[in-house]
Design a protein around this motif. Structure first.
Motif, PDB file in Angstrom:
ATOM      1  N   ALA A  63       0.770  -1.153  -0.060  1.00  0.00           N
ATOM      2  CA  ALA A  63      -0.017   0.036   0.192  1.00  0.00           C
ATOM      3  C   ALA A  63       0.868   1.276  -0.065  1.00  0.00           C
ATOM      4  N   MET A  64       1.952   1.248   0.775  1.00  0.00           N
ATOM      5  CA  MET A  64       2.775   2.490   0.937  1.00  0.00           C
ATOM      6  C   MET A  64       3.429   2.549  -0.762  1.00  0.00           C
ATOM      7  N   THR A  65       3.890   1.649  -1.436  1.00  0.00           N
ATOM      8  CA  THR A  65       4.547   1.488  -2.415  1.00  0.00           C
ATOM      9  C   THR A  65       3.591   2.111  -3.633  1.00  0.00           C
ATOM     10  N   ARG A  66       2.463   1.757  -3.368  1.00  0.00           N
ATOM     11  CA  ARG A  66       1.312   2.283  -4.545  1.00  0.00           C
ATOM     12  C   ARG A  66       0.979   3.730  -4.134  1.00  0.00           C
ATOM     13  N   ALA A  67       0.894   3.995  -2.875  1.00  0.00           N
ATOM     14  CA  ALA A  67       0.898   5.422  -2.646  1.00  0.00           C
ATOM     15  C   ALA A  67       1.993   6.179  -3.154  1.00  0.00           C
ATOM     16  N   ALA A  68       2.950   5.752  -2.936  1.00  0.00           N
ATOM     17  CA  ALA A  68       4.256   6.473  -3.555  1.00  0.00           C
ATOM     18  C   ALA A  68       4.268   6.868  -4.912  1.00  0.00           C
ATOM     19  N   ILE A  69       3.942   5.749  -5.662  1.00  0.00           N
ATOM     20  CA  ILE A  69       3.568   5.756  -7.062  1.00  0.00           C
ATOM     21  C   ILE A  69       2.544   6.612  -7.410  1.00  0.00           C
ATOM     22  N   ALA A  70       1.400   6.822  -6.746  1.00  0.00           N
ATOM     23  CA  ALA A  70       0.435   7.584  -7.202  1.00  0.00           C
ATOM     24  C   ALA A  70       0.700   8.951  -7.220  1.00  0.00           C
ATOM     25  N   ARG A  71       1.459   9.577  -6.316  1.00  0.00           N
ATOM     26  CA  ARG A  71       2.271  10.834  -6.116  1.00  0.00           C
ATOM     27  C   ARG A  71       3.056  11.059  -6.925  1.00  0.00           C
ATOM     28  N   GLN A  72       4.029  10.102  -7.371  1.00  0.00           N
ATOM     29  CA  GLN A  72       5.125  10.158  -8.254  1.00  0.00           C
ATOM     30  C   GLN A  72       5.201   9.083  -9.273  1.00  0.00           C
ATOM     31  N   PRO A  73       4.352   9.400 -10.362  1.00  0.00           N
ATOM     32  CA  PRO A  73       4.120   8.155 -11.115  1.00  0.00           C
ATOM     33  C   PRO A  73       5.498   7.607 -12.004  1.00  0.00           C
ATOM     34  N   GLU A  74       6.446   8.332 -12.016  1.00  0.00           N
ATOM     35  CA  GLU A  74       7.751   7.814 -12.586  1.00  0.00           C
ATOM     36  C   GLU A  74       8.685   6.880 -11.864  1.00  0.00           C
ATOM     37  N   ILE A  75       8.311   6.880 -10.304  1.00  0.00           N
ATOM     38  CA  ILE A  75       8.934   5.902  -9.637  1.00  0.00           C
ATOM     39  C   ILE A  75       8.952   4.518 -10.359  1.00  0.00           C
ATOM     40  N   ALA A  76      10.337   4.047 -10.543  1.00  0.00           N
ATOM     41  CA  ALA A  76      10.865   2.873 -11.135  1.00  0.00           C
ATOM     42  C   ALA A  76      10.735   2.798 -12.593  1.00  0.00           C
ATOM     43  N   ARG A  77      10.450   4.174 -13.137  1.00  0.00           N
ATOM     44  CA  ARG A  77      10.421   4.085 -14.598  1.00  0.00           C
ATOM     45  C   ARG A  77      11.825   5.163 -14.819  1.00  0.00           C
ATOM     46  N   SER A  78      11.511   6.516 -14.744  1.00  0.00           N
ATOM     47  CA  SER A  78      12.718   7.515 -14.739  1.00  0.00           C
ATOM     48  C   SER A  78      13.236   7.589 -13.475  1.00  0.00           C
ATOM     49  N   LEU A  79      12.517   7.606 -12.496  1.00  0.00           N
ATOM     50  CA  LEU A  79      13.073   7.677 -11.171  1.00  0.00           C
ATOM     51  C   LEU A  79      13.570   6.486 -10.563  1.00  0.00           C
ATOM     52  N   LEU A  80      14.251   6.412  -9.241  1.00  0.00           N
ATOM     53  CA  LEU A  80      14.405   5.275  -8.391  1.00  0.00           C
ATOM     54  C   LEU A  80      13.308   4.508  -8.094  1.00  0.00           C
ATOM     55  N   THR A  81      13.365   3.049  -7.520  1.00  0.00           N
ATOM     56  CA  THR A  81      12.534   2.685  -6.988  1.00  0.00           C
ATOM     57  C   THR A  81      12.298   3.168  -5.497  1.00  0.00           C
ATOM     58  N   VAL A  82      11.266   3.136  -4.932  1.00  0.00           N
ATOM     59  CA  VAL A  82      10.907   3.622  -3.574  1.00  0.00           C
ATOM     60  C   VAL A  82      10.940   2.291  -2.446  1.00  0.00           C
ATOM     61  N   ASN A  83      11.464   2.798  -1.147  1.00  0.00           N
ATOM     62  CA  ASN A  83      11.785   2.004  -0.237  1.00  0.00           C
ATOM     63  C   ASN A  83      10.762   2.121   1.123  1.00  0.00           C
ATOM     64  N   PRO A  84       9.755   1.249   0.978  1.00  0.00           N
ATOM     65  CA  PRO A  84       8.662   1.575   2.055  1.00  0.00           C
ATOM     66  C   PRO A  84       9.436   0.956   3.162  1.00  0.00           C
ATOM     67  N   LEU A  85       9.077   1.429   4.532  1.00  0.00           N
ATOM     68  CA  LEU A  85       9.545   0.973   5.757  1.00  0.00           C
ATOM     69  C   LEU A  85       8.543   0.811   6.841  1.00  0.00           C
ATOM     70  N   VAL A  86       8.364  -0.565   7.050  1.00  0.00           N
ATOM     71  CA  VAL A  86       7.193  -1.182   7.816  1.00  0.00           C
ATOM     72  C   VAL A  86       7.710  -2.166   8.839  1.00  0.00           C
ATOM     73  N   PHE A  87       7.093  -2.033  10.030  1.00  0.00           N
ATOM     74  CA  PHE A  87       7.552  -2.997  11.126  1.00  0.00           C
ATOM     75  C   PHE A  87       6.242  -3.504  11.704  1.00  0.00           C
ATOM     76  N   GLU A  88       6.641  -4.787  12.163  1.00  0.00           N
ATOM     77  CA  GLU A  88       5.948  -5.556  13.038  1.00  0.00           C
ATOM     78  C   GLU A  88       5.504  -4.882  14.451  1.00  0.00           C
ATOM     79  N   CYS A  89       4.477  -4.909  14.977  1.00  0.00           N
ATOM     80  CA  CYS A  89       4.234  -4.562  16.285  1.00  0.00           C
ATOM     81  C   CYS A  89       3.224  -5.433  17.206  1.00  0.00           C
ATOM     82  N   ASN A  90       3.702  -5.901  18.159  1.00  0.00           N
ATOM     83  CA  ASN A  90       2.938  -6.654  18.657  1.00  0.00           C
ATOM     84  C   ASN A  90       1.497  -6.304  18.882  1.00  0.00           C
ATOM     85  N   ASP A  91       0.380  -6.786  18.624  1.00  0.00           N
ATOM     86  CA  ASP A  91      -0.883  -6.309  18.703  1.00  0.00           C
ATOM     87  C   ASP A  91      -1.808  -7.146  19.658  1.00  0.00           C
ATOM     88  N   GLY A  92      -0.944  -8.127  20.695  1.00  0.00           N
ATOM     89  CA  GLY A  92      -1.624  -8.908  21.525  1.00  0.00           C
ATOM     90  C   GLY A  92      -1.951  -8.267  22.646  1.00  0.00           C
TER      91      GLY A  92
END
Length: 92
Positions: A63-92
């Motif tokens: 979802a974060m990758t898609r959101a970045a591409i929606a803002r910058q459609p040239e990601i992974a085309r004429s721009l570099l790829t995007v690096n989403p940063l996601v972490f697990e958090c214990n929801d127990g």
């Protein structure tokens, strides 16, 4: 909103365009994550930092990758790829 995701955004602008310096330290190597190695290599944030439950890490990264591409459609085309940063958090 009750989405099951907490997101930290360092500034209100587009992080892909206006990257933020970043570093990392692993305190507990057991949790799932996406994006740590690229932050270690490049030293920048390109997306907000997201925390979610174990089974949603991949979904949130997509979802974060898609959101970045929606803002910058040239990601992974004429721009570099995007690096989403996601972490697990214990929801127990």
């Amino acid at each position: 909103m009750r989405t099951g995701v907490t997101t930290v955004q360092p500034h209100a602008g587009d992080l892909f365009v206006h990257k933020v310096p970043a570093g990392l330290a692993v305190l507990n190597g057991f949790g799932k994550s996406v994006g740590l190695m690229q932050v270690q290599e490049l030293g920048v944030l390109e997306t907000p930092i997201s925390l979610t439950n174990t089974l949603s890490v991949g979904t949130v990264a997509t979802a974060m990758t898609r959101a970045a591409i929606a803002r910058q459609p040239e990601i992974a085309r004429s721009l570099l790829t995007v690096n989403p940063l996601v972490f697990e958090c214990n929801d127990g």
